[in-house]
Design an enzyme around this catalytic site. Structure first.
Site, PDB file in Angstrom:
ATOM      1  N   GLU A 179       1.228   7.095   1.306  1.00  0.00           N
ATOM      2  CA  GLU A 179       1.766   6.842  -0.042  1.00  0.00           C
ATOM      3  C   GLU A 179       2.538   5.508  -0.095  1.00  0.00           C
ATOM      4  OE1 GLU A 179       2.868  10.042  -2.496  1.00  0.00           O
ATOM      5  OE2 GLU A 179       1.640  11.479  -1.400  1.00  0.00           O
ATOM      6  N   GLY A 180       1.980   4.522   0.625  1.00  0.00           N
ATOM      7  CA  GLY A 180       2.578   3.198   0.693  1.00  0.00           C
ATOM      8  C   GLY A 180       3.369   3.054   1.976  1.00  0.00           C
ATOM      9  N   THR A 181       2.899   2.137   2.849  1.00  0.00           N
ATOM     10  CA  THR A 181       3.599   1.926   4.122  1.00  0.00           C
ATOM     11  C   THR A 181       5.013   1.390   3.852  1.00  0.00           C
ATOM     12  OG1 THR A 181       2.866  -0.364   4.195  1.00  0.00           O
ATOM     13  CG2 THR A 181       1.427   1.264   5.283  1.00  0.00           C
ATOM     14  N   SER A 182       5.825   1.353   4.900  1.00  0.00           N
ATOM     15  CA  SER A 182       7.195   0.825   4.731  1.00  0.00           C
ATOM     16  C   SER A 182       7.152  -0.632   4.281  1.00  0.00           C
ATOM     17  CB  SER A 182       7.965   0.965   6.043  1.00  0.00           C
ATOM     18  OG  SER A 182       8.118   2.336   6.322  1.00  0.00           O
ATOM     19  N   GLY A 238       5.151  10.234  -6.270  1.00  0.00           N
ATOM     20  CA  GLY A 238       4.719  10.707  -4.942  1.00  0.00           C
ATOM     21  C   GLY A 238       5.682  10.256  -3.860  1.00  0.00           C
ATOM     22  N   PHE A 251      -5.928  13.722  -4.135  1.00  0.00           N
ATOM     23  CA  PHE A 251      -5.812  12.432  -4.824  1.00  0.00           C
ATOM     24  C   PHE A 251      -6.592  11.407  -4.011  1.00  0.00           C
ATOM     25  CE2 PHE A 251      -3.233   8.486  -5.345  1.00  0.00           C
ATOM     26  CZ  PHE A 251      -3.070   8.427  -6.720  1.00  0.00           C
ATOM     27  N   GLY A 303      -6.633   0.223   1.507  1.00  0.00           N
ATOM     28  CA  GLY A 303      -5.484   1.058   1.856  1.00  0.00           C
ATOM     29  C   GLY A 303      -4.267   0.521   1.138  1.00  0.00           C
ATOM     30  N   THR A 333      -5.565  13.748   1.751  1.00  0.00           N
ATOM     31  CA  THR A 333      -4.792  14.969   2.034  1.00  0.00           C
ATOM     32  C   THR A 333      -5.369  16.113   1.204  1.00  0.00           C
ATOM     33  OG1 THR A 333      -2.817  13.644   2.392  1.00  0.00           O
ATOM     34  CG2 THR A 333      -2.461  15.985   1.942  1.00  0.00           C
TER      35      THR A 333
HETATM   36  N1  CAA Z   1       4.514   1.328 -10.791  1.00  0.00           N
HETATM   37  C1  CAA Z   1       3.835   1.099 -11.945  1.00  0.00           C
HETATM   38  N2  CAA Z   1       2.908   0.140 -12.050  1.00  0.00           N
HETATM   39  C2  CAA Z   1       2.675  -0.633 -10.969  1.00  0.00           C
HETATM   40  C3  CAA Z   1       3.338  -0.463  -9.758  1.00  0.00           C
HETATM   41  C4  CAA Z   1       4.302   0.566  -9.684  1.00  0.00           C
HETATM   42  N3  CAA Z   1       4.989   0.831  -8.567  1.00  0.00           N
HETATM   43  N4  CAA Z   1       2.872  -1.372  -8.861  1.00  0.00           N
HETATM   44  C5  CAA Z   1       1.945  -2.093  -9.496  1.00  0.00           C
HETATM   45  N5  CAA Z   1       1.822  -1.639 -10.778  1.00  0.00           N
HETATM   46  C6  CAA Z   1       0.928  -2.155 -11.813  1.00  0.00           C
HETATM   47  C7  CAA Z   1       1.335  -3.551 -12.247  1.00  0.00           C
HETATM   48  O1  CAA Z   1       2.300  -3.509 -13.278  1.00  0.00           O
HETATM   49  C8  CAA Z   1       0.008  -4.122 -12.737  1.00  0.00           C
HETATM   50  O2  CAA Z   1      -0.271  -3.585 -14.016  1.00  0.00           O
HETATM   51  P1  CAA Z   1      -0.913  -4.492 -15.210  1.00  0.00           P
HETATM   52  O3  CAA Z   1      -2.027  -5.286 -14.621  1.00  0.00           O
HETATM   53  O4  CAA Z   1      -1.323  -3.496 -16.236  1.00  0.00           O
HETATM   54  O5  CAA Z   1       0.205  -5.388 -15.667  1.00  0.00           O
HETATM   55  C9  CAA Z   1      -0.997  -3.487 -11.764  1.00  0.00           C
HETATM   56  O6  CAA Z   1      -0.381  -2.300 -11.253  1.00  0.00           O
HETATM   57  C10 CAA Z   1      -1.388  -4.396 -10.620  1.00  0.00           C
HETATM   58  O7  CAA Z   1      -0.204  -4.711  -9.935  1.00  0.00           O
HETATM   59  P2  CAA Z   1      -0.080  -5.964  -8.980  1.00  0.00           P
HETATM   60  O8  CAA Z   1      -0.664  -7.173  -9.656  1.00  0.00           O
HETATM   61  O9  CAA Z   1       1.345  -6.029  -8.572  1.00  0.00           O
HETATM   62  O10 CAA Z   1      -1.038  -5.560  -7.789  1.00  0.00           O
HETATM   63  P3  CAA Z   1      -1.003  -6.028  -6.258  1.00  0.00           P
HETATM   64  O11 CAA Z   1      -2.379  -5.854  -5.766  1.00  0.00           O
HETATM   65  O12 CAA Z   1      -0.358  -7.354  -6.124  1.00  0.00           O
HETATM   66  O13 CAA Z   1       0.009  -5.007  -5.540  1.00  0.00           O
HETATM   67  C11 CAA Z   1       0.678  -2.896  -4.601  1.00  0.00           C
HETATM   68  C12 CAA Z   1       0.070  -3.672  -5.778  1.00  0.00           C
HETATM   69  C13 CAA Z   1       2.138  -2.651  -4.932  1.00  0.00           C
HETATM   70  C14 CAA Z   1       0.582  -3.588  -3.277  1.00  0.00           C
HETATM   71  C15 CAA Z   1      -0.174  -1.642  -4.637  1.00  0.00           C
HETATM   72  O14 CAA Z   1      -1.504  -1.947  -4.325  1.00  0.00           O
HETATM   73  C16 CAA Z   1       0.322  -0.540  -3.746  1.00  0.00           C
HETATM   74  O15 CAA Z   1       1.253   0.176  -4.101  1.00  0.00           O
HETATM   75  N6  CAA Z   1      -0.361  -0.359  -2.584  1.00  0.00           N
HETATM   76  C17 CAA Z   1      -0.138   0.788  -1.737  1.00  0.00           C
HETATM   77  C18 CAA Z   1      -1.074   1.869  -2.137  1.00  0.00           C
HETATM   78  C19 CAA Z   1      -0.626   3.211  -1.689  1.00  0.00           C
HETATM   79  O16 CAA Z   1       0.521   3.585  -1.802  1.00  0.00           O
HETATM   80  N7  CAA Z   1      -1.604   3.979  -1.200  1.00  0.00           N
HETATM   81  C20 CAA Z   1      -1.354   5.317  -0.796  1.00  0.00           C
HETATM   82  C21 CAA Z   1      -2.555   6.143  -1.115  1.00  0.00           C
HETATM   83  S1  CAA Z   1      -2.274   7.792  -1.495  1.00  0.00           S
HETATM   84  C22 CAA Z   1      -2.050   8.540  -0.008  1.00  0.00           C
HETATM   85  O17 CAA Z   1      -1.335   8.105   0.834  1.00  0.00           O
HETATM   86  C23 CAA Z   1      -2.902   9.712   0.218  1.00  0.00           C
HETATM   87  C24 CAA Z   1      -2.356  11.025   0.346  1.00  0.00           C
HETATM   88  O18 CAA Z   1      -3.124  11.928   0.146  1.00  0.00           O
HETATM   89  C25 CAA Z   1      -0.946  11.335   0.758  1.00  0.00           C
END
Ligand code: CAA
Length: 382
Positions: free
Chosen positions: A364-367, A243, A124, A132, A159
């Site tokens: 998958e999202g810090t604390s 996730g 993914f 990030g 990953t």
């Molecule tokens: N579930 C569903 N939809 C969500 C959501 C959630 N948890 N969080 C945000 N959204 C949607 C919102 O509803 C919005 O949708 P619309 O525009 O269609 O209405 C859109 O996403 C944008 O949301 P925000 O305006 O709230 O965006 P933001 O920039 O203010 O914040 C955030 C979003 C929550 C900080 C987000 O960026 C986030 O979760 N960041 C962390 C990213 C992450 O977890 N990365 C991990 C990568 S994967 C990994 O770790 C790799 C691996 O291989 C293990």
């Protein structure tokens, strides 16, 4: 009122996963950690046992089980080796889920079936060097020319990065629209211009492979777009909700493994003329460890049950991950302390569990991000 079902099938899954972890995963875990060696044969066997597409319906090559079954298996496998746990979590939650939910029948046939049945492995690709936690800031672009999409950019912290066959990749198709201009693509590893970099040399989960991926004019046909163009960010967020339940279960497994090791050791090790388990200083630690683990397990089962009932579980998944990852670090640290000097050497395994635990507070999202997600959900409910 929240209620959950935990039945015979779940106990059967636990036993199958436990036996598999003990017989197949445990024997080489220390060696793989030292060498940073990807557990290729173990992953192939997990595919045969149906652990790589646990929640995918049988008609698409999966096991057709519920999310509660998945978290149970994740805990049992991560208890023995968290590296194997994350490989499993990414394939199930971040790759198969999106393909099953948003894929066309043709995409399911081509991509989901081999991934769910374990013939292929998925990755993914959302994070980038400058995207990030702030995941909307995608710099990878996709341009449409002569009937094909051309992707260029760089992905980070992927990953299964060097070992996967199929990659879910997010790219900006319309910068003006910001996150509403992000599209999700399915890319085969052998596509020209798609280049996984070298494996990162990590503190923990050392046998899971993590790398950056360079994309240079990678040509992708329009039929490889997953879901609607411009809806990629929503697909990424929804995938990550599930996730986070997977990573919470991985953290729980690490904590349970460290606790069991500490409990065993405390009954064997003697000090002041008796097993250290008879000393209150050790008993206090064991009591706290077991309580934290039980609380984490209940949060995870709640999130998984809500998901199974098709109810909203965004807040519960974030709470489960936030709490389980925190207690995994705490419990593993205490397990090292219970072991004294032996806890500091590889053979006793708890030092690895401590190193492995830390990542669950980051990926998958810090604390900190989990707290933002929880707070937003709380405020929405007002
Ligand atoms: N579930 C569903 N939809 C969500 C959501 C959630 N948890 N969080 C945000 N959204 C949607 C919102 O509803 C919005 O949708 P619309 O525009 O269609 O209405 C859109 O996403 C944008 O949301 P925000 O305006 O709230 O965006 P933001 O920039 O203010 O914040 C955030 C979003 C929550 C900080 C987000 O960026 C986030 O979760 N960041 C962390 C990213 C992450 O977890 N990365 C991990 C990568 S994967 C990994 O770790 C790799 C691996 O291989 C293990």
């Amino acid at each position: 009122m929240f209620s959950m079902e935990y039945g015979e099938i779940h106990e059967m899954i636990r036993q199958t996963a436990r036996d598999f972890a003990r017989e197949e995963v445990a024997p080489s875990v220390i060696e793989r950690d030292i060498n940073g060696e990807f557990p290729r044969e173990i992953v192939a066997k997990m595919g045969e046992l149906g652990f790589l597409g646990m929640m995918v319906p049988e008609e698409w090559g999966g096991s057709g089980l519920d999310c509660v079954s998945y978290v149970i298996a994740m805990e049992e496998i991560s208890k023995v080796d968290a590296s194997v746990g994350v490989i499993m979590s990414v394939n199930n939650s971040l790759v198969c889920w999106g393909l099953e939910t948003y894929g066309t029948d043709e995409q399911k046939e081509r991509f989901l079936r081999p991934l769910a049945s374990g013939q292929k492995l998925g990755a993914f690709c959302l994070s980038e060097p400058e995207a990030g936690s702030d995941a909307t800031q995608q710099h990878t672009t996709a341009e449409f020319r002569d009937g094909m999409w051309y992707l260029s950019g760089m992905k980070n912290w992927i990953t299964n990065g060097t070992s996967a066959d199929t990659y879910i990749v997010f790219a900006q198709t319309d910068r003006e629209k910001r996150h509403k201009g992000i599209t999700c693509f399915i890319i085969d590893r052998h596509t020209p211009g798609f280049e996984p970099g070298k494996k990162e040399d990590k503190l923990g989960i050392r046998s899971s492979d993590t790398c950056s991926i360079g994309l240079t004019n990678v040509a992708v046909p329009p039929e490889n777009i997953l879901g609607e163009a411009g809806r990629g960010f929503n697909i990424a967020m929804e995938s990550l909700n599930g996730g986070r339940i997977g990573i919470a279960s991985q953290a729980l497994g690490i904590a349970q493994g460290a606790y069991e090791a500490a409990l065993r050791y405390s009954k064997e090790r003697k000090a002041f003329g008796r097993p250290i388990a008879e000393l209150q200083a050790i008993q206090m630690k064991l009591a706290d460890m077991s309580m934290k683990i039980e609380a984490a397990r209940l949060l995870i089962l709640k999130a998984a049950t809500l998901k199974d009932k098709h109810e909203t579980f965004i807040k519960e998944a974030a709470q489960a991950k936030l709490f389980a990852s925190k207690i995994a670090v705490e419990v593993a640290l205490e397990a090292v302390q219970v072991h004294g000097g032996y806890g500091y050497v590889r053979e006793y395994q708890v030092e690895r569990m401590l190193r492995d635990a830390k990542i669950t507070e980051i990926y998958e999202g810090t604390s900190e991000i989990q707290r933002i997600v929880i707070a937003r959900e709380l405020l929405k409910a007002l």
